[in-house]
Design a protein around this motif. Structure first.
Motif, PDB file in Angstrom:
ATOM      1  N   ALA A  96      -4.153  62.856  71.594  1.00 43.38           N
ATOM      2  CA  ALA A  96      -3.734  61.670  72.353  1.00 43.38           C
ATOM      3  C   ALA A  96      -3.914  60.404  71.525  1.00 43.38           C
ATOM      4  O   ALA A  96      -3.082  59.492  71.578  1.00 43.38           O
ATOM      5  CB  ALA A  96      -4.534  61.583  73.655  1.00 43.38           C
ATOM      6  N   ASN A 105       0.263  62.457  69.600  1.00 43.59           N
ATOM      7  CA  ASN A 105       0.921  63.756  69.599  1.00 43.59           C
ATOM      8  C   ASN A 105       0.833  64.396  70.975  1.00 43.59           C
ATOM      9  O   ASN A 105      -0.105  64.148  71.737  1.00 43.59           O
ATOM     10  CB  ASN A 105       0.288  64.685  68.561  1.00 43.59           C
ATOM     11  CG  ASN A 105       0.383  64.124  67.158  1.00 43.59           C
ATOM     12  OD1 ASN A 105       1.339  63.417  66.837  1.00 43.59           O
ATOM     13  ND2 ASN A 105      -0.593  64.439  66.319  1.00 43.59           N
ATOM     14  N   GLU A 106       1.797  65.246  71.274  1.00 42.12           N
ATOM     15  CA  GLU A 106       1.796  65.937  72.560  1.00 42.12           C
ATOM     16  C   GLU A 106       0.903  67.172  72.542  1.00 42.12           C
ATOM     17  O   GLU A 106       0.374  67.577  73.581  1.00 42.12           O
ATOM     18  CB  GLU A 106       3.226  66.335  72.945  1.00 42.12           C
ATOM     19  CG  GLU A 106       4.138  65.131  73.216  1.00 42.12           C
ATOM     20  CD  GLU A 106       5.502  65.558  73.671  1.00 42.12           C
ATOM     21  OE1 GLU A 106       5.741  66.793  73.772  1.00 42.12           O
ATOM     22  OE2 GLU A 106       6.347  64.678  73.936  1.00 42.12           O
ATOM     23  N   GLU A 143       4.812  72.946  73.136  1.00 42.78           N
ATOM     24  CA  GLU A 143       4.444  72.551  74.504  1.00 42.78           C
ATOM     25  C   GLU A 143       3.016  72.976  74.784  1.00 42.78           C
ATOM     26  O   GLU A 143       2.615  74.083  74.436  1.00 42.78           O
ATOM     27  CB  GLU A 143       5.399  73.196  75.514  1.00 42.78           C
ATOM     28  CG  GLU A 143       5.169  72.719  76.940  1.00 42.78           C
ATOM     29  CD  GLU A 143       6.167  73.329  77.899  1.00 42.78           C
ATOM     30  OE1 GLU A 143       5.994  73.159  79.118  1.00 42.78           O
ATOM     31  OE2 GLU A 143       7.118  73.998  77.419  1.00 42.78           O
ATOM     32  N   GLN A 175      -4.179  71.988  80.033  1.00 42.21           N
ATOM     33  CA  GLN A 175      -3.934  70.685  80.642  1.00 42.21           C
ATOM     34  C   GLN A 175      -5.098  70.140  81.478  1.00 42.21           C
ATOM     35  O   GLN A 175      -5.402  68.941  81.378  1.00 42.21           O
ATOM     36  CB  GLN A 175      -2.647  70.735  81.469  1.00 42.21           C
ATOM     37  CG  GLN A 175      -1.410  70.998  80.629  1.00 42.21           C
ATOM     38  CD  GLN A 175      -0.158  71.185  81.450  1.00 42.21           C
ATOM     39  OE1 GLN A 175      -0.179  71.054  82.675  1.00 42.21           O
ATOM     40  NE2 GLN A 175       0.947  71.501  80.776  1.00 42.21           N
TER      41      GLN A 175
END
Length: 382
Positions: free
Chosen positions: A91, A95-96, A108, A114
């Motif tokens: 974060a 970046n994801e 992903e 998460q």
């Protein structure tokens, strides 16, 4: 009698407070002043092992449960912390997904990652998940009255299964694990001051854990746990369920292991399946056995001593340390069941017996009690 018990408890409390004060001085004042940054970080790692050992001492030493799978709960706490630190770093970089996922081709973030992006959720998971898993496993095992070698083999199999499972999961690093953490809740891990802060957190956690276990050992529950270890059937006849008593000790040990794993991750900077499998679980147990599993401080000193010896001797004898560790475990179990903590009481008892035998017997003169005088019978004359 009540006064004597109260005095003994007060004396024991004062002794314990003095011991905690002495340990606090060593950890918070002497160690940072004497050790280099590298050695201090190494000691912090050993303190994490000591936290696990305190829980094993409660479950095995007091409860008689040979826990060969503490690496499971250690790994749960460690991986949750690692996942949070990886996502926090990603974060900050914008970046994801974490960098290792980009290298592996994962674009992903997996769904099970998460929730741990949030710091409060990660901390709750560290505290709750290891204890919850231990409660479920303990309920299924102890309610079926599985104990002894069967319980030890089952717990060891769980550690092996978790290590194999993690090795094949590229989403959590595979066999290389998770590493390269840049910050710990906003504090840069490259800063020596923050590294020292981690040492203080580990030291304070160890003191709190030891204090909690001391209270448990001195409580009514602690007496009941020892009774279950020695005479389980008698405890059942008295109306208690031994399974519930064992589950509590097992859950407490898992709770401590999860916290230790969470501290281990930022201190060492890496967590992998090799750190939570069968071999690390046995190493935890060896430290407790060598230190003295039935005592309060024995597991702490044993875990730190064995970890230090492994670091020192493995540099000189990389292939011989494993054999030396096994020999130490066999010698302690076979000849010194109380561990190093029981060497001094055993030696003291031996010397006392020899001293008594060497003392010459002192003849005590017999005391002759004076006999009452017998008056001659009076003869009646006519």
């Amino acid at each position: 009698m009540t006064t004597l018990v109260a005095r003994w408890r007060a004396h024991s409390t004062l002794t314990a407070l003095g011991g905690f004060g002495f340990a606090a001085i060593l950890l918070f004042a002497v160690a940072p002043a004497v050790l280099s940054d590298f050695r201090l970080n190494l000691l912090a790692k050993f303190l994490c092992f000591a936290i696990v050992a305190v829980g094993i001492g409660l479950a095995w030493g007091r409860g008689g449960m040979l826990t060969l799978g503490q690496g499971v709960f250690f790994g749960i706490g460690a991986y949750i912390m690692a996942m949070h630190l990886q996502m926090a770093d990603a974060a900050r970089l914008g970046n994801e997904v974490p960098e290792f996922m980009e290298i592996s081709g994962i674009r992903e973030l997996p769904s099970f990652w998460q929730p741990f992006a949030s710091a409060p959720v990660a901390l709750i998971g560290i505290l709750v998940l290891p204890a919850l898993v231990a409660a479920v496993l303990g309920y299924g095992v102890f309610k079926r009255r599985v104990k002894g070698a069967y319980f030890a083999i089952l717990s060891q199999a769980l550690a092996a299964a978790l290590a194999i499972l993690l090795t094949g999961q590229q989403a959590i690093g595979g066999f290389t694990g998770l590493s390269d953490f840049r910050a710990f809740f906003g504090f840069k891990l490259s800063d020596p001051v923050n590294r020292k802060m981690l040492f203080f957190i580990a030291a304070g956690t160890l003191l709190v854990v030891v204090a909690l276990v001391r209270q448990l050992m001195r409580s009514r529950y602690g007496e009941l746990l020892v009774a279950v270890r020695d005479q389980e059937e008698r405890v059942r006849f008295l109306g208690y369920d031994p399974a519930n008593v064992k589950i509590v000790a097992y859950v407490v040990a898992a709770f401590f292991a999860g916290i230790a794993g969470a501290l281990f991750t930022p201190i060492v900077g890496i967590i992998s399946p090799a750190d939570i499998g069968v071999v690390p679980s046995i190493a935890f147990l060896i430290g407790v056995a060598i230190g003295g599993r039935t005592t309060l401080l024995g597991p702490v000193l044993g875990a730190i001593g064995v970890a230090w010896a492994q670091t020192a001797f493995s540099e000189e004898f990389p292939s011989g340390w494993t054999y030396l560790q096994g020999v130490l475990f066999i010698v302690v179990i076979g000849f010194i069941p109380a561990g190093l903590a029981g060497v001094w009481p055993m030696l003291k008892g031996f010397l006392d017996n020899r001293f008594r035998r060497a003392q010459p017997a002192v003849a005590i003169p017999a005391v002759v009690e004076p006999q009452p005088e017998i008056e001659p019978e009076k003869v009646e004359t006519r």
